[in-house]
Motif scaffolding. Sequence first.
Motif, PDB file in Angstrom:
ATOM      1  N   LEU A  55     -19.052  -9.701 -17.091  1.00  0.00           N
ATOM      2  CA  LEU A  55     -20.023  -9.333 -16.057  1.00  0.00           C
ATOM      3  C   LEU A  55     -20.394 -10.598 -14.859  1.00  0.00           C
ATOM      4  N   THR A  56     -20.343 -11.668 -15.319  1.00  0.00           N
ATOM      5  CA  THR A  56     -20.563 -12.787 -14.276  1.00  0.00           C
ATOM      6  C   THR A  56     -19.213 -12.795 -13.383  1.00  0.00           C
ATOM      7  N   PHE A  57     -18.097 -12.794 -14.028  1.00  0.00           N
ATOM      8  CA  PHE A  57     -16.943 -12.751 -13.316  1.00  0.00           C
ATOM      9  C   PHE A  57     -16.902 -11.742 -12.369  1.00  0.00           C
ATOM     10  N   LEU A  58     -17.088 -10.576 -12.532  1.00  0.00           N
ATOM     11  CA  LEU A  58     -17.049  -9.332 -11.944  1.00  0.00           C
ATOM     12  C   LEU A  58     -17.954  -9.566 -10.623  1.00  0.00           C
ATOM     13  N   LYS A  59     -18.923  -9.927 -10.831  1.00  0.00           N
ATOM     14  CA  LYS A  59     -20.173 -10.306  -9.714  1.00  0.00           C
ATOM     15  C   LYS A  59     -19.754 -11.203  -8.808  1.00  0.00           C
ATOM     16  N   GLU A  60     -19.126 -12.251  -9.332  1.00  0.00           N
ATOM     17  CA  GLU A  60     -18.831 -13.298  -8.462  1.00  0.00           C
ATOM     18  C   GLU A  60     -17.489 -13.211  -7.707  1.00  0.00           C
ATOM     19  N   ASN A  61     -16.659 -12.430  -8.413  1.00  0.00           N
ATOM     20  CA  ASN A  61     -15.094 -12.113  -7.563  1.00  0.00           C
ATOM     21  C   ASN A  61     -15.006 -10.684  -7.212  1.00  0.00           C
ATOM     22  N   GLN A  62     -15.958  -9.904  -6.574  1.00  0.00           N
ATOM     23  CA  GLN A  62     -15.771  -8.845  -6.270  1.00  0.00           C
ATOM     24  C   GLN A  62     -14.845  -8.429  -5.328  1.00  0.00           C
ATOM     25  N   GLU A  63     -14.691  -9.272  -4.444  1.00  0.00           N
ATOM     26  CA  GLU A  63     -13.788  -9.025  -3.336  1.00  0.00           C
ATOM     27  C   GLU A  63     -12.317  -8.976  -3.925  1.00  0.00           C
ATOM     28  N   GLN A  64     -11.982 -10.140  -4.552  1.00  0.00           N
ATOM     29  CA  GLN A  64     -10.480 -10.362  -5.085  1.00  0.00           C
ATOM     30  C   GLN A  64     -10.372  -9.126  -5.816  1.00  0.00           C
ATOM     31  N   VAL A  65     -11.462  -8.642  -6.991  1.00  0.00           N
ATOM     32  CA  VAL A  65     -11.203  -7.542  -7.742  1.00  0.00           C
ATOM     33  C   VAL A  65     -10.903  -6.391  -7.049  1.00  0.00           C
ATOM     34  N   ALA A  66     -11.844  -6.011  -5.853  1.00  0.00           N
ATOM     35  CA  ALA A  66     -11.698  -4.997  -5.286  1.00  0.00           C
ATOM     36  C   ALA A  66     -10.225  -4.747  -4.446  1.00  0.00           C
ATOM     37  N   ARG A  67      -9.821  -5.837  -3.900  1.00  0.00           N
ATOM     38  CA  ARG A  67      -8.439  -5.610  -3.166  1.00  0.00           C
ATOM     39  C   ARG A  67      -7.416  -5.374  -4.168  1.00  0.00           C
ATOM     40  N   LEU A  68      -7.393  -6.059  -5.436  1.00  0.00           N
ATOM     41  CA  LEU A  68      -6.299  -5.588  -6.487  1.00  0.00           C
ATOM     42  C   LEU A  68      -6.287  -4.090  -6.524  1.00  0.00           C
ATOM     43  N   ALA A  69      -7.658  -3.546  -6.849  1.00  0.00           N
ATOM     44  CA  ALA A  69      -7.747  -2.095  -7.145  1.00  0.00           C
ATOM     45  C   ALA A  69      -7.171  -1.305  -5.724  1.00  0.00           C
ATOM     46  N   CYS A  70      -7.655  -1.679  -4.592  1.00  0.00           N
ATOM     47  CA  CYS A  70      -7.160  -1.068  -3.499  1.00  0.00           C
ATOM     48  C   CYS A  70      -5.621  -1.188  -3.055  1.00  0.00           C
ATOM     49  N   ARG A  71      -5.341  -2.200  -3.218  1.00  0.00           N
ATOM     50  CA  ARG A  71      -3.726  -2.304  -2.845  1.00  0.00           C
ATOM     51  C   ARG A  71      -2.855  -1.660  -3.975  1.00  0.00           C
ATOM     52  N   ASP A  72      -3.345  -1.187  -5.330  1.00  0.00           N
ATOM     53  CA  ASP A  72      -2.531  -0.607  -6.029  1.00  0.00           C
ATOM     54  C   ASP A  72      -2.832   1.042  -6.010  1.00  0.00           C
ATOM     55  N   SER A  73      -4.036   1.556  -5.538  1.00  0.00           N
ATOM     56  CA  SER A  73      -4.360   2.712  -5.600  1.00  0.00           C
ATOM     57  C   SER A  73      -4.373   3.258  -4.146  1.00  0.00           C
TER      58      SER A  73
END
Length: 532
Positions: A55-73
């Motif tokens: 949970l902490t990791f996702l909250k603190e790294n939203q942009e990087q995680v979102a960009r991974l999802a966006c680039r692949d989908s």
Amino acid sequence: MIQCYCPATGAYLGRLKATSKPDVDTAIAKCKTVQETNWKHTSYDERRRVLSTLLTFLKENQEQVARLACRDSGKTMIDAALGEILVTLEKISWTIKHGESSMKPSKRVGPANLLIRYKDAEVVYEPLGVVLALVSWNYPLHNILNPIISALFTGNGIVIKCSEQVVWSSTHFIAMVRSCLVACGHSPDIVQLVCPWPEDTDALTSHPSISHVTFIGSKPVAHKVLEAAAKSLTPVTVELGGKDAVVVLDEYQKSWKNCDALASVLMRGSFQSAGQNCIGIERIIAQPKAYESLVATLKKRIPVLRVGSVLDETQSIDMGAMINSERFTSLKFLIDDAVYHGAKLLCGGQAYSHPQYKHGSYFEPTLLIDVTPEMLIARTELFAPVMVLMKATSVDDAIRMSNAPDFGLGGSVFGKRGSVATERVVREMKTGNVAVNDFATFYVCQLPFGGVKGSGYGKFGGEEGLRALCLAKSVCRDKYPGISTSIPGVVDYPIMNMQTAWQFVRAMNVASYASGAWEFGWNLLQLVLNLK
């Protein structure tokens, strides 16, 4: 090798090795070993610590995680923030706060038999072992983390089979989870990612070490999954998408001069992730006043939606790409067929050639009105950025139209809060989930999620979703010390007198389920008289 490309730009992301049958066996064996020797013995506090780290990791790294999802989908950052990150944060937070109480032994009332009320009854929930989730590509982050969260909290190991369409981002998301496990002192092997080609997937779904399967995908593939799982008698929860309807009643607003707020909700439900959402809005069924107002508003707002890639940071975009262009021809056919049979195409309706991304898979945001239930487009799941409007003459007509397709996953009704008409739509809409005056919030509320008819069966999410990954073990005990079951001599082996034994058992059965004091007392007396 699986070749990976960005749907929005056509950019090459890399290549990854497909999982072979021996690789599948190895992954399951590793997961099973850790689950049996360690993970199933962990406490809820230990499991919560892993989820809290995630949970902490996702909250603190939203942009990087979102960009991974966006680039692949191909989706937008806003779509990723809402459909990927927000719902995942909610799932983790809910599980941390309420998961343990959902898993507590369930006390039961025990027997109705008046003579054995000394028995205490309960159901306890134990891990199944290694569970499998075959997930779709439309939400690469959430579709992977959702089953992982439930599996880990219930003490199971999990194998995720991702789509080859998003295997590039899936490897990153699995690595994220495994790193959280390591950081908390646990083996990462409790979570495994596999991606075999379709012809090798049977080895996974029929594997004897898999205790439960969750499948999210299409109906044709579901038949193959179920056939394979039947070989090892593995239970399967199936979610097959939908043709979700939104029923808009005239009573929802006193005046229909303006419906921008409602239109905003409907547009989010139709165009988020380019319409590639199993509980996306596929049909808007509105009564006459609401219908006319919505058409007037939407025909102005939809044509100005901006389509593009999240990688282009020089301009804002409203909608991203579709996963690929394979269905563009069939989409165009369905739209043209609807127009041929009387529908009106107000905007969109075809593939979009992006001036900057010639290899992107874009389809124009589409508005189609005057659609009727008989048209193919009203009965076929589109999974695309196509908004379909249908006019209903009455509440009866709206309900009939909403239930017409062979789907029943989600739905919504917009009407007066608590009104007869609104509650009637809620009650008579044949679907597994309904949102009142909102869109798809039943999913965020952590309610049991699943459909009926062609949308599948079984539930994941909420208490029911956690318990579905457990062995529901029934346990009965004696309530009071010194009081337990014993076999009276009259019916003990060998039975000495059949007639006496019969009279005893007959009186016992009547006394056990007596409808009144006299019947109970008389048969209790007969029971005592025939004890010897």
